[in-house]
Design an enzyme around this catalytic site. Structure first.
Site, PDB file in Angstrom:
ATOM      1  N   GLN A 289       4.764   2.209 -49.579  1.00 11.83           N
ATOM      2  CA  GLN A 289       5.558   3.423 -49.707  1.00 11.83           C
ATOM      3  C   GLN A 289       4.812   4.614 -49.108  1.00 11.83           C
ATOM      4  O   GLN A 289       4.067   5.310 -49.783  1.00 11.83           O
ATOM      5  CB  GLN A 289       5.916   3.691 -51.167  1.00 11.83           C
ATOM      6  N   PHE A 290       5.061   4.859 -47.818  1.00  7.45           N
ATOM      7  CA  PHE A 290       4.387   5.958 -47.127  1.00  7.45           C
ATOM      8  C   PHE A 290       4.768   7.314 -47.705  1.00  7.45           C
ATOM      9  O   PHE A 290       4.027   8.281 -47.572  1.00  7.45           O
ATOM     10  CB  PHE A 290       4.662   5.916 -45.618  1.00  7.45           C
ATOM     11  N   THR A 291       5.900   7.398 -48.404  1.00 11.33           N
ATOM     12  CA  THR A 291       6.337   8.687 -48.940  1.00 11.33           C
ATOM     13  C   THR A 291       5.416   9.213 -50.029  1.00 11.33           C
ATOM     14  O   THR A 291       5.536  10.379 -50.425  1.00 11.33           O
ATOM     15  CB  THR A 291       7.787   8.618 -49.466  1.00 11.33           C
TER      16      THR A 291
END
Length: 149
Positions: free
Chosen positions: A78-80
């Site tokens: 999850q790059f967010t």
């Protein structure tokens, strides 16, 4: 490297109507890789997470780890987690690692958890995923390999 760790009674990841990963009792780990992260960060978080004492013992105290209870782990990239909203309303992702670098370190994290004796399910890297979970507690822990929080 950052992680959101949730104690779950079950969790799964679906991509295009196909379930690609699922666990029962254990931990759902949303994992973000930042610029400059290394294998040392991935190994640190893997060891920290599988040894977190966030499962209840017979006295109902959080005193047992994932390893102690024989739980499973579901790792979802999850790059967010590196979204920065300090300057406005739309997140900027300048501090997130490039996809190839992030995927390599995500794989290091998974392999380290497996080497520590944990059964690991995964999402699908760089894909739109639907994540379902039953948070047990609820218990949610935030971790950062640079110990920023």
């Amino acid at each position: 490297m950052r992680a959101v760790v949730q104690r779950v009674s079950e969790a799964s990841v679906t991509v295009a109507d196909t379930k690609v990963g699922a666990i029962t009792t254990g931990l759902l780990v949303l994992l973000g890789v930042g610029k400059g992260d290394t294998e040392a960060d991935a190994n640190y978080l893997a060891e920290k997470i599988v040894n977190l004492r966030i499962f209840e013992d017979e006295a109902e105290k959080m005193n047992l780890s994932l390893l102690d209870v024989g739980g499973q782990l579901l790792a979802v990239s999850q790059f967010t987690l590196y979204g920065d909203v300090r300057k406005g309303r739309r997140p900027g992702f300048d501090q997130a690692a490039a996809p190839a670098e992030a995927e390599a370190l995500y794989e290091v994290f998974i392999k380290r958890c497996q080497a520590l004796g944990v059964t690991v399910g995964t999402g699908q890297f760089q894909t739109h995923m639907m994540v379902s979970l039953v948070n047990d507690g609820p218990v949610t822990i935030l971790l950062d390999s640079q110990k920023q929080f």
